[in-house]
Write an enzyme that holds these catalytic residues in place. Structure first.
Site, PDB file in Angstrom:
ATOM      1  N   ASN A 116       0.871  -1.167   0.000  1.00 45.95           N
ATOM      2  CA  ASN A 116       0.000   0.000   0.000  1.00 45.95           C
ATOM      3  C   ASN A 116       0.911   1.220   0.000  1.00 45.95           C
ATOM      4  O   ASN A 116       1.490   1.561   1.024  1.00 45.95           O
ATOM      5  CB  ASN A 116      -0.892  -0.052   1.247  1.00 45.95           C
ATOM      6  CG  ASN A 116      -1.868   1.104   1.295  1.00 45.95           C
ATOM      7  OD1 ASN A 116      -1.805   2.023   0.475  1.00 45.95           O
ATOM      8  ND2 ASN A 116      -2.774   1.065   2.250  1.00 45.95           N
ATOM      9  N   ARG A 128      -2.620  -2.005  -3.449  1.00 45.77           N
ATOM     10  CA  ARG A 128      -3.844  -1.245  -3.238  1.00 45.77           C
ATOM     11  C   ARG A 128      -3.749  -0.017  -4.134  1.00 45.77           C
ATOM     12  O   ARG A 128      -2.760   0.722  -4.088  1.00 45.77           O
ATOM     13  CB  ARG A 128      -3.940  -0.803  -1.787  1.00 45.77           C
ATOM     14  CG  ARG A 128      -5.089   0.141  -1.572  1.00 45.77           C
ATOM     15  CD  ARG A 128      -5.170   0.583  -0.144  1.00 45.77           C
ATOM     16  NE  ARG A 128      -6.349   1.419   0.022  1.00 45.77           N
ATOM     17  CZ  ARG A 128      -6.315   2.635   0.552  1.00 45.77           C
ATOM     18  NH1 ARG A 128      -5.183   3.135   0.987  1.00 45.77           N
ATOM     19  NH2 ARG A 128      -7.424   3.327   0.675  1.00 45.77           N
ATOM     20  N   HIS A 175     -13.181   2.764   0.139  1.00 46.44           N
ATOM     21  CA  HIS A 175     -13.222   1.649   1.090  1.00 46.44           C
ATOM     22  C   HIS A 175     -13.887   0.415   0.476  1.00 46.44           C
ATOM     23  O   HIS A 175     -14.384  -0.440   1.203  1.00 46.44           O
ATOM     24  CB  HIS A 175     -14.022   1.991   2.370  1.00 46.44           C
ATOM     25  CG  HIS A 175     -13.421   3.062   3.208  1.00 46.44           C
ATOM     26  ND1 HIS A 175     -14.188   3.992   3.857  1.00 46.44           N
ATOM     27  CD2 HIS A 175     -12.151   3.354   3.523  1.00 46.44           C
ATOM     28  CE1 HIS A 175     -13.407   4.821   4.524  1.00 46.44           C
ATOM     29  NE2 HIS A 175     -12.159   4.449   4.336  1.00 46.44           N
ATOM     30  N   ARG A 194     -12.371  14.898   8.964  1.00 43.35           N
ATOM     31  CA  ARG A 194     -13.102  15.348   7.776  1.00 43.35           C
ATOM     32  C   ARG A 194     -14.554  15.656   8.140  1.00 43.35           C
ATOM     33  O   ARG A 194     -15.148  14.956   8.951  1.00 43.35           O
ATOM     34  CB  ARG A 194     -13.074  14.273   6.693  1.00 43.35           C
ATOM     35  CG  ARG A 194     -11.801  14.258   5.898  1.00 43.35           C
ATOM     36  CD  ARG A 194     -11.785  13.099   4.912  1.00 43.35           C
ATOM     37  NE  ARG A 194     -10.781  12.128   5.295  1.00 43.35           N
ATOM     38  CZ  ARG A 194     -10.698  10.904   4.793  1.00 43.35           C
ATOM     39  NH1 ARG A 194     -11.567  10.491   3.901  1.00 43.35           N
ATOM     40  NH2 ARG A 194      -9.749  10.091   5.193  1.00 43.35           N
ATOM     41  N   GLU A 232      -8.528  -5.848   4.634  1.00 42.02           N
ATOM     42  CA  GLU A 232      -8.352  -5.441   3.241  1.00 42.02           C
ATOM     43  C   GLU A 232      -7.140  -6.111   2.608  1.00 42.02           C
ATOM     44  O   GLU A 232      -7.152  -6.485   1.435  1.00 42.02           O
ATOM     45  CB  GLU A 232      -8.212  -3.915   3.163  1.00 42.02           C
ATOM     46  CG  GLU A 232      -9.509  -3.204   3.483  1.00 42.02           C
ATOM     47  CD  GLU A 232      -9.316  -1.756   3.886  1.00 42.02           C
ATOM     48  OE1 GLU A 232      -9.488  -0.882   3.043  1.00 42.02           O
ATOM     49  OE2 GLU A 232      -8.988  -1.511   5.065  1.00 42.02           O
TER      50      GLU A 232
END
Lengths: 295, 404
Positions: free
Chosen positions: B7, B92, B181, B243, B386
Site C-alpha cells: 500500500n 492497493r 473503502h 473530515r 483489506e
C-alpha cells in the site's frame, strides 16, 4: 536529477523564513543561517508564530507544524553546516553583503553546490562575479507570502549554466511552485509589471481623482484582483515600493517608474503601510504582536 | 504461493507478506518518510519481536529494495529464503475510475488506465503508480495485481452516482460519485454472508459501515452496491476523524470569502481541521473523544452526538433506498471497538425492526466476528481485512497467468 535532502538558507528575514518553511513543508531538511545567536533564537520564534498564524487559518495542522519545525535548524554557525544539495542566500538587498555571502558559500560548500541569490533588484551577474565558478550561481525571486504565492521567477545570470538552471527549476517544482524563466533585466516580470500600476494609483490619489478606498475598490473589483494596488503597496511596505521605483527609474530611465511625490512624502513621514500601522490605509493589531489587519 | 501486498502512499509503503495456502501472514511492516532525512523501516515478523531501522530511502524503488532485503535477511528475522519465492505482488490502488469494476492483473494497458485516473485522485494514484513501477524494476517478471478502492462500488446505478449538476460536467470531467473503502465493504459483506449462513439469497439487503479514520457506509443488495456515502472524493458523507463529511456546498464559498481563505486552505479546513477533531477540539481519535465526553466535556459529547446522528441518518436512508434491511455490519477501528457508537447509531431504528442486543453489543470484543442484535435484522461486528482481500485477488488473478 538532484535529490534535495537538505538545503541551506542564509538570512532569516521574511523571505528566508518563507523559503525555509516551504522547503521543510515539502520534506526537505533546512539549515537556516543567521548572523548571531540572538537573531537565530528570534528567527526560531518567528517561524513558530508564522506557522501558528497558518494553523489559525486552517492551512496547517499542529502535527504538520511540529514536523516542519523539526526539519528546520536555525544556527548562527556560518561555517559548520553542510553538506547541502543547494544554498539560497536571502540576506538584505545590498550588493557587497550578498557578494560576501556568495564568497563564503563557495569557500564552505565548494564549487559544485548550486548557489542561489534571492533578489528583486540586484544583478545576478554582478553578485556572482566574485565566484570562481559563476556558472553554478543563479537568481530567484519569490513573492511574499512565500507559502501562498505559487510562482517563482528564476533569473539566469550571464554565466549561469543550463545544468544550474535545470537544478533550480527542478527544486522549485519539488516545492510545488511554478517557475518562470527570466533573463537578467531590472525588475524581472513581477516587479516591473506591478510598479507602474502602484505608481499610477498613487498619482490618482495625489491628483484628487478619487479617494484611496475608491481607487482600490475600482481596480480590485473591476479587474478581479485579490487586493487593490494601494492595499498591496501597504502590505509590501511603502519604503520597499519606493526602493523598487527608484531602482527601475535609475536603471531604465523611464518616467513611468519615477516615484510619485506622495509616496516619497509618506515614506519620509514614516507611514510605511501595514508594518507601521499607517499607509494609504490604517491597520491595527487585534492582539499585541499579532499580524495587523485593516482598521 | 507467497504474495506481498503493498500500500504505497506519498511518503510511505505499507507491506504484508502472505503464505496463501493457509492464508497466513508471515510479516507486516512499514517504510515511512520516504525521501526525507529521517526515513524509517518498521518490520514485524509473525511471532517475533518487531524492529525498527533507519535506512536511507530516497524513493519508492529504494523502499521496495529495503523491504525485499529485510524479508530475505536471516539475521534480521527475514521470513523468506530468497526473493524468487515471491509469486506475486498485490497493490492497493485508490482510484480505478470507471475503468475498473474489479481487480486487474497489471499490464501496460492497465497501467495506462490507472494513469488516466490520476486526475481523479491526484494525491493517491501517483504514489500507487510509483510502487508498481518500482516493483517491475526491482522484481522483473513477478506478476502484479491492482486492487481498487473504488471497484466494488462500480455497480451503483446512475441515479446513485450522478450529482444533480449539469450533465456535461460528468461527460467532460467524469464528475460523479465513486465511493471508497470498496475492498473493506466487500470483505465484510462476504463475511456477513458466511457467518449468517445467508448465502447470496435473492434480494438480501445489507448496510455496511466502515468506521475508521475515514468513515463510509454502503448499501448492498444481492451483492451489488446500490449506494455509498463517500463521493467524488473521500470527503463526502459521514463525520470522520478530521473530515467534515456532508456540507451545504455553498457554505464553503461563503467561509472562503469571510475568512479570506485560499482553495488550499479551504481544502485543509475540511479535510484536516474538521470532523470529530474540529467539533470537539480534543482529538480526531474516537477513543479520546469518548473518554473526554464521559468526563463531562460538553464539546466532546456533542461531537459524538453529531457523529452518531449522521451515521443513523445514513443507515435509515439506505434502509429506505434498499426497501428494508436484512443486515447491518460495523467494521473499522470505531465500528469494531466503540460499542457506544454502535448503540447510538441504532437508537430509534426499532421502527425498522432492528433491535440491538445491548449485552452482546457491550461485550463484543472487537477483534472477533460477533452478532450484536436480537432482531431478525442481523447486526454484526466484523473486523475487516483489506490486505487479505488484496492477497486473495492477487493469487486468483495470477494463477492462470502462472499456469500458462
Amino acid at each position: 536529477m538532484t535529490h534535495f535532502r537538505k538545503i541551506a538558507v542564509i538570512g532569516g528575514g521574511t523571505m528566508g523564513q518563507g523559503i525555509a518553511q516551504v522547503a521543510a513543508t515539502s520534506g526537505i531538511e533546512v539549515v537556516l543561517v543567521e548572523i548571531s545567536e540572538e537573531r537565530a533564537q528570534q528567527v526560531q520564534r518567528e517561524l513558530g508564530l508564522q506557522l501558528d498564524a497558518q494553523i489559525a487559518k486552517w492551512g496547517l495542522t499542529k502535527s504538520e507544524k511540529r514536523a516542519i519545525l523539526a526539519r528546520v535548524e536555525v544556527t548562527a554557525d556560518k561555517e559548520g553546516f553542510g553538506p547541502v544539495d543547494l544554498a539560497v542566500e536571502a540576506v538584505p538587498e545590498r550588493l557587497a553583503v550578498k557578494q560576501q555571502v556568495f564568497r563564503d558559500l563557495e569557500r564552505v560548500l565548494g564549487p559544485d553546490v548550486v548557489k542561489v541569490t534571492h533578489t528583486a533588484t540586484l544583478s545576478v551577474s554582478e553578485i556572482s562575479q566574485v565566484l570562481q565558478h559563476p556558472e553554478r550561481a543563479i537568481g530567484m525571486h519569490f513573492l511574499p507570502p512565500v507559502y501562498r504565492v505559487p510562482v517563482v521567477e528564476v533569473v539566469r545570470g550571464l554565466a549561469t549554466s543550463a545544468d544550474t538552471f535545470a537544478t533550480v527549476t527542478q527544486w522549485i517544482s519539488v516545492l510545488g511552485k511554478t517557475s518562470v524563466e527570466v533573463n537578467e533585466y531590472p525588475g524581472y516580470i513581477t516587479t516591473r509589471g506591478i510598479v507602474p500600476m502602484l505608481n499610477e494609483a498613487m498619482h490618482m490619489v495625489m491628483e484628487g481623482v478619487a479617494s484611496a478606498k475608491d481607487v482600490d475598490a475600482a481596480l480590485r473589483l473591476g479587474f478581479g484582483l485579490e487586493m487593490g494596488p494601494l492595499g498591496m503597496a501597504d502590505r509590501i511596505g511603502l519604503d520597499q515600493v519606493l526602493l523598487w521605483m527608484e531602482s527601475l527609474f535609475h536603471e531604465l530611465g523611464e518616467l513611468k517608474y519615477r516615484p510619485c511625490p506622495l509616496l516619497r512624502k509618506m515614506v519620509r513621514a514614516g507611514h510605511l503601510g501595514v508594518k507601521t500601522g499607517r499607509g494609504f490605509f490604517s491597520y491595527v493589531s487585534p492582539v499585541p504582536g499579532s499580524p495587523a489587519v485593516p482598521a | 504461493m507467497i504474495v506481498v501486498v503493498l500500500n504505497c502512499g506519498s511518503s510511505t509503503v505499507k507491506f504484508q507478506v502472505f503464505e496463501m495456502q493457509g492464508e497466513h501472514t508471515l510479516a507486516t511492516g512499514l517504510v515511512d518518510r520516504i525521501g526525507m532525512a529521517e526515513a524509517t523501516l518498521s518490520y514485524a515478523p509473525a511471532g517475533k519481536p518487531a524492529h525498527r531501522e533507519s535506512p536511507d530511502v530516497l524513493d519508492h524503488g529504494q523502499a521496495v529494495e529495503q523491504i525485499l532485503s529485510i524479508l530475505t535477511d536471516r539475521h534480521r528475522d527475514g521470513v523468506l529464503e530468497d526473493r524468487s519465492q515471491i509469486g506475486a505482488i498485490g497493490h492497493r490502488v485508490v482510484h480505478g475510475g470507471e475503468s475498473f469494476t474489479e481487480s486487474a492483473l497489471i499490464t501496460d494497458r492497465v497501467l495506462a488506465s490507472i494513469r488516466e485516473c490520476v486526475d481523479l485522485a491526484p494525491l493517491h494514484n501517483p504514489p500507487n503508480l510509483k510502487g508498481i513501477t518500482a516493483c517491475s524494476r526491482v522484481l522483473p517478471g513477478v506478476p502484479q495485481v491492482a486492487v481498487f478502492d473504488t471497484a466494488f462500488h462500480q455497480t451503483m446505478p446512475e441515479r446513485s452516482y450522478l450529482y444533480a449538476l449539469p450533465y456535461v460536467l460528468y461527460k467532460r470531467h467524469r464528475i460523479r460519485r465513486y465511493g471508497f473503502h470498496g475492498t473493506s465493504h466487500s470483505y465484510v459483506y462476504q463475511r456477513f454472508l458466511s457467518v449468517t449462513g445467508a448465502g447470496p439469497k435473492h434480494g438480501l439487503r445489507v448496510v455496511t459501515c466502515h468506521l475508521g479514520n475515514g468513515c463510509s457506509v454502503a448499501a448492498i443488495q444481492d451483492g451489488k452496491v446500490v449506494d455509498t456515502s463517500m463521493g467524488m472524493t473521500p470527503l463526502e458523507g459521514l463525520v470522520m476523524g478530521t473530515r467534515c463529511g456532508d456540507l451545504d456546498p455553498a457554505l464553503i464559498l461563503h467561509v472562503m470569502g469571510k475568512e479570506e481563505l485560499t482553495p488550499a486552505q479551504a481544502t485543509t479546513l475540511m479535510n484536516k481541521h474538521s470532523g470529530l477533531y474540529g467539533l470537539s477540539g480534543v482529538s480526531s481519535d474516537m477513543r479520546e473523544v469518548l473518554q473526554e465526553a464521559s468526563s463531562g466535556n460538553r464539546m466532546a459529547a456533542l461531537a459524538v452526538d453529531v457523529f452518531c446522528y449522521r451515521l443513523r441518518k445514513y443507515v435509515g436512508a439506505y434502509a429506505a433506498a434498499l426497501g428494508g434491511l436484512d443486515g447491518l455490519v460495523f467494521t473499522g477501528g470505531i465500528g469494531c471497538n466503540a460499542s457506544h457508537v454502535r448503540a447510538r447509531a441504532c437508537e430509534g431504528l426499532e421502527f425498522l425492526g432492528l433491535a440491538l442486543d445491548t449485552t452482546a453489543n457491550d461485550l463484543a470484543p472487537g477483534d472477533v466476528e460477533t452478532r450484536v442484535s436480537s432482531s431478525q435484522i442481523e447486526a454484526w461486528v466484523i473486523p475487516t481485512n483489506e490486505e487479505l482481500v488484496i492477497a486473495r485477488d492477487t493469487a486468483r488473478l495470477v494463477a492462470p497467468a502462472t499456469a500458462a
